[in-house]
Design a protein around this motif. Structure first.
Motif, short mmCIF file in Angstrom:
data_model
loop_
_atom_site.label_atom_id
_atom_site.label_comp_id
_atom_site.label_asym_id
_atom_site.label_seq_id
_atom_site.Cartn_x
_atom_site.Cartn_y
_atom_site.Cartn_z
N LEU A 12 38.45 30.35 42.42
CA LEU A 12 37.82 29.68 41.96
C LEU A 12 38.23 29.05 40.43
O LEU A 12 38.56 28.42 40.19
CB LEU A 12 36.55 29.69 41.48
N ALA A 13 38.77 30.27 39.75
CA ALA A 13 39.07 30.26 38.33
C ALA A 13 40.23 29.22 37.99
O ALA A 13 41.22 28.41 37.41
CB ALA A 13 38.57 31.62 37.66
N ALA A 14 41.19 29.68 38.75
CA ALA A 14 42.94 29.57 39.10
C ALA A 14 42.68 28.42 39.28
O ALA A 14 43.34 27.27 39.00
CB ALA A 14 43.32 30.46 40.62
N VAL A 60 46.60 41.67 44.80
CA VAL A 60 46.05 40.01 45.82
C VAL A 60 45.16 39.22 43.93
O VAL A 60 45.88 38.20 43.65
CB VAL A 60 44.64 40.19 46.41
N ALA A 61 44.76 40.13 43.55
CA ALA A 61 43.84 38.94 41.80
C ALA A 61 45.80 37.98 40.82
O ALA A 61 45.35 38.17 40.37
CB ALA A 61 43.08 39.54 41.01
N ALA A 104 25.67 35.41 42.38
CA ALA A 104 25.06 33.89 40.69
C ALA A 104 26.04 33.92 40.33
O ALA A 104 26.25 32.75 40.17
CB ALA A 104 24.17 34.45 39.80
N ASN A 105 27.03 34.80 39.97
CA ASN A 105 29.10 35.26 39.60
C ASN A 105 29.34 33.94 40.72
O ASN A 105 29.98 32.87 39.57
CB ASN A 105 29.45 35.88 40.44
N ILE A 106 29.62 33.60 42.29
CA ILE A 106 30.28 33.42 42.67
C ILE A 106 30.21 31.24 41.99
O ILE A 106 30.00 30.34 42.35
CB ILE A 106 29.91 33.26 44.29
N LYS A 163 34.97 39.06 43.71
CA LYS A 163 36.40 39.65 42.64
C LYS A 163 36.79 38.43 42.81
O LYS A 163 36.96 37.42 41.82
CB LYS A 163 36.74 40.53 42.56
N LEU A 164 38.27 38.15 44.47
CA LEU A 164 38.44 37.24 44.95
C LEU A 164 38.07 35.43 44.66
O LEU A 164 39.45 34.80 44.70
CB LEU A 164 39.60 37.78 45.78
#
Length: 193
Positions: A42-44, A6-7, A67-69, A36-37
């Motif tokens: 979000l980065a994409a 998926v990533a 915090a990461n999200i 992770k996905l």
């Protein structure tokens, strides 16, 4: 079912930079629960500067996700919505979030590329966490070019080596000859330790 596949698919869709790819990424973000996905989505969408993930990103910010999200969501929102997200970033900073989120807020302010954010970034440049100070320094360097010497001197005097490394990198990349004597002093200090 395999999140690595998926990533990879997310990365491939982001490279296409089409409206249909962005729509698919946004739809997936709306229903994704794997951290992770979510970060990859979000980065994409941020790299595509697509608004297809706005609702989901705002929902992650409102829900107090990890915090990461939260950091990824705020930088994504700042990339896409620019100054429309300033109040949201201000409210996050007032809530004393984790260092990763404070660093993302510094980046979000920097994405505005306006001198009006300089006081906010200057405040963040005095943060207790070195990662946060480094993020603020990077943004101040880009936005407040008239005061680069001040920020560089402050970074070189920082007690944390990481901030000094970021400052030395700026000296090297911009070939700032007036700071060579300070670099020599830092080298001597390192040799003495």
């Amino acid at each position: 079912a395999d999140r690595n596949v998926v990533a990879q698919t997310i990365a491939s869709l982001a490279k296409r930079k089409t409206a249909s790819s962005a729509r698919r990424l946004g739809q997936r973000l709306n229903r994704e629960t794997d951290e992770k996905l979510i970060l990859a989505l979000l980065a994409a969408l941020q790299s595509m500067e697509s608004d297809q993930g706005l609702i989901a990103a705002r929902a992650h910010v409102a829900s107090g996700s990890s915090a990461n999200i939260l950091a990824a969501a705020i930088t994504y929102l700042a990339t896409v919505q620019k100054d429309q997200v300033m109040l949201l970033v201000d409210s996050l900073m007032n809530g004393k979030p984790e260092p990763k989120v404070r660093a993302a807020c510094a980046e979000a302010y920097g994405l505005q590329s306006k001198t009006s954010v300089v006081p906010r970034l200057a405040g963040i440049f005095a943060d207790e966490d070195p990662d946060v100070r480094a993020a603020a320094f990077e943004q101040l360097w880009e936005i407040d070019t008239a005061n680069r010497d001040f920020y560089l001197n402050k970074a070189l005097a920082d007690p944390d080596y990481m901030i000094k490394v970021v400052a030395v990198d700026k000296i090297g990349s911009d070939t700032l000859h007036p700071f060579l004597s300070k670099l020599s002093d830092l080298i001597k200090m390192g040799a003495a330790v």
